[in-house]
Design a protein around this motif. Sequence first.
Motif, PDB file in Angstrom:
ATOM      1  N   UNK A   1       0.800  -1.218   0.000  1.00 17.31           N
ATOM      2  CA  UNK A   1       0.000   0.000   0.000  1.00 17.31           C
ATOM      3  C   UNK A   1       0.842   1.282   0.000  1.00 17.31           C
ATOM      4  N   UNK A   2       2.120   1.193   0.343  1.00 17.50           N
ATOM      5  CA  UNK A   2       2.994   2.368   0.329  1.00 17.50           C
ATOM      6  C   UNK A   2       3.923   2.402  -0.883  1.00 17.50           C
ATOM      7  N   UNK A   3       3.664   1.563  -1.870  1.00 15.05           N
ATOM      8  CA  UNK A   3       4.476   1.568  -3.086  1.00 15.05           C
ATOM      9  C   UNK A   3       4.283   2.885  -3.838  1.00 15.05           C
ATOM     10  N   UNK A   4       5.287   3.264  -4.605  1.00 18.23           N
ATOM     11  CA  UNK A   4       5.182   4.474  -5.422  1.00 18.23           C
ATOM     12  C   UNK A   4       6.221   4.448  -6.529  1.00 18.23           C
ATOM     13  N   UNK A   5       6.015   5.306  -7.505  1.00 18.93           N
ATOM     14  CA  UNK A   5       7.005   5.629  -8.525  1.00 18.93           C
ATOM     15  C   UNK A   5       7.134   7.145  -8.511  1.00 18.93           C
ATOM     16  N   UNK A   6       8.357   7.641  -8.370  1.00 21.42           N
ATOM     17  CA  UNK A   6       8.581   9.089  -8.326  1.00 21.42           C
ATOM     18  C   UNK A   6       9.614   9.461  -9.384  1.00 21.42           C
ATOM     19  N   UNK A   7       9.252  10.429 -10.200  1.00 20.12           N
ATOM     20  CA  UNK A   7      10.157  10.947 -11.221  1.00 20.12           C
ATOM     21  C   UNK A   7      10.452  12.393 -10.853  1.00 20.12           C
ATOM     22  N   UNK A   8      11.725  12.676 -10.610  1.00 19.12           N
ATOM     23  CA  UNK A   8      12.142  14.025 -10.231  1.00 19.12           C
ATOM     24  C   UNK A   8      13.042  14.573 -11.318  1.00 19.12           C
ATOM     25  N   UNK A   9      12.685  15.749 -11.829  1.00 26.37           N
ATOM     26  CA  UNK A   9      13.493  16.426 -12.842  1.00 26.37           C
ATOM     27  C   UNK A   9      14.067  17.679 -12.191  1.00 26.37           C
ATOM     28  N   UNK A  10      15.395  17.716 -12.146  1.00 21.15           N
ATOM     29  CA  UNK A  10      16.085  18.849 -11.526  1.00 21.15           C
ATOM     30  C   UNK A  10      17.302  19.187 -12.378  1.00 21.15           C
ATOM     31  N   UNK A  11      17.265  20.334 -13.029  1.00 19.62           N
ATOM     32  CA  UNK A  11      18.362  20.730 -13.903  1.00 19.62           C
ATOM     33  C   UNK A  11      18.502  19.755 -15.059  1.00 19.62           C
ATOM     34  N   UNK A  12      19.701  19.180 -15.230  1.00 18.80           N
ATOM     35  CA  UNK A  12      19.947  18.216 -16.306  1.00 18.80           C
ATOM     36  C   UNK A  12      19.759  16.772 -15.850  1.00 18.80           C
ATOM     37  N   UNK A  13      19.253  16.578 -14.656  1.00 23.42           N
ATOM     38  CA  UNK A  13      19.134  15.240 -14.096  1.00 23.42           C
ATOM     39  C   UNK A  13      17.672  14.808 -14.009  1.00 23.42           C
ATOM     40  N   UNK A  14      17.440  13.543 -14.299  1.00 19.76           N
ATOM     41  CA  UNK A  14      16.123  12.931 -14.138  1.00 19.76           C
ATOM     42  C   UNK A  14      16.324  11.701 -13.255  1.00 19.76           C
ATOM     43  N   UNK A  15      15.623  11.643 -12.144  1.00 17.74           N
ATOM     44  CA  UNK A  15      15.762  10.546 -11.194  1.00 17.74           C
ATOM     45  C   UNK A  15      14.446   9.778 -11.127  1.00 17.74           C
ATOM     46  N   UNK A  16      14.529   8.471 -11.332  1.00 13.18           N
ATOM     47  CA  UNK A  16      13.379   7.583 -11.206  1.00 13.18           C
ATOM     48  C   UNK A  16      13.570   6.770  -9.934  1.00 13.18           C
ATOM     49  N   UNK A  17      12.636   6.912  -9.009  1.00 16.84           N
ATOM     50  CA  UNK A  17      12.689   6.189  -7.743  1.00 16.84           C
ATOM     51  C   UNK A  17      11.434   5.335  -7.642  1.00 16.84           C
ATOM     52  N   UNK A  18      11.615   4.056  -7.386  1.00 18.72           N
ATOM     53  CA  UNK A  18      10.495   3.118  -7.359  1.00 18.72           C
ATOM     54  C   UNK A  18      10.557   2.314  -6.067  1.00 18.72           C
ATOM     55  N   UNK A  19       9.436   2.314  -5.327  1.00 20.44           N
ATOM     56  CA  UNK A  19       9.353   1.515  -4.100  1.00 20.44           C
ATOM     57  C   UNK A  19       8.409   0.354  -4.338  1.00 20.44           C
ATOM     58  N   UNK A  20       8.892  -0.858  -4.037  1.00 22.84           N
ATOM     59  CA  UNK A  20       8.097  -2.075  -4.155  1.00 22.84           C
ATOM     60  C   UNK A  20       8.238  -2.823  -2.837  1.00 22.84           C
ATOM     61  N   UNK A  21       7.201  -2.780  -2.022  1.00 23.61           N
ATOM     62  CA  UNK A  21       7.184  -3.325  -0.673  1.00 23.61           C
ATOM     63  C   UNK A  21       8.217  -2.587   0.168  1.00 23.61           C
ATOM     64  N   UNK A  22       9.347  -3.172   0.506  1.00 24.39           N
ATOM     65  CA  UNK A  22      10.353  -2.480   1.304  1.00 24.39           C
ATOM     66  C   UNK A  22      11.574  -2.103   0.469  1.00 24.39           C
ATOM     67  N   UNK A  23      11.632  -2.569  -0.775  1.00 21.78           N
ATOM     68  CA  UNK A  23      12.788  -2.337  -1.644  1.00 21.78           C
ATOM     69  C   UNK A  23      12.598  -1.034  -2.425  1.00 21.78           C
ATOM     70  N   UNK A  24      13.609  -0.170  -2.384  1.00 22.34           N
ATOM     71  CA  UNK A  24      13.590   1.088  -3.133  1.00 22.34           C
ATOM     72  C   UNK A  24      14.698   1.026  -4.182  1.00 22.34           C
ATOM     73  N   UNK A  25      14.316   1.238  -5.440  1.00 27.55           N
ATOM     74  CA  UNK A  25      15.267   1.226  -6.552  1.00 27.55           C
ATOM     75  C   UNK A  25      15.330   2.638  -7.106  1.00 27.55           C
ATOM     76  N   UNK A  26      16.541   3.137  -7.287  1.00 29.29           N
ATOM     77  CA  UNK A  26      16.748   4.509  -7.756  1.00 29.29           C
ATOM     78  C   UNK A  26      17.637   4.476  -8.994  1.00 29.29           C
ATOM     79  N   UNK A  27      17.162   5.097 -10.078  1.00 23.28           N
ATOM     80  CA  UNK A  27      17.928   5.189 -11.322  1.00 23.28           C
ATOM     81  C   UNK A  27      18.037   6.656 -11.702  1.00 23.28           C
TER      82      UNK A  27
END
Length: 160
Positions: A78-104
């Motif tokens: 229930x606390x899963x999410x996908x977050x896309x942050x654009x800051x300057x020349x950088x784009x960060x994709x952060x994905x939470x699946x259960x307790x695991x957080x993956x950041x690209x």
Amino acid sequence: MYGGIHITQAGAVDCCITARPNCSLSRSGKILVLASFFLILSIPAVVFTAMGAWPILPFAGFEMLVVLLAFYQLSCHENDYERITIEGDSLVLERRDNVRVIRSEYHRCWAQVVLQCHSVGQQCRVALRSHGTEQELGRHLNDELRTELAHQLERRLGCQ
């Protein structure tokens, strides 16, 4: 059960898009639904046991266990999410699946949005592609929201 997207713009961050699943049932609501289900299931089990059909008890118990495990699985995500942050020349994709957080992290100028919508009845697919890798986006969204996500990203990506 589909969630929604939330877009914010504040401070140094050019854009932050967050997609979450739709978790409309509160904790107390889950407890009430489970208690009601267990009560409704246990009444016939007790009646049939009193009439001598005791073999129904293990099946009723197994059914209760399966429903409890299903609610546990839903609670884990229930606390899963996908977050896309654009800051300057950088784009960060952060994905939470259960307790695991993956950041690209990607370079904004090199990232491309891929939107594939097939025939009626099949799901649209949204992905972020850069340097030969592709990350699928919008797993908590329906087709309409996936398309909106793709258009929002296309507007915000690219070199300025």
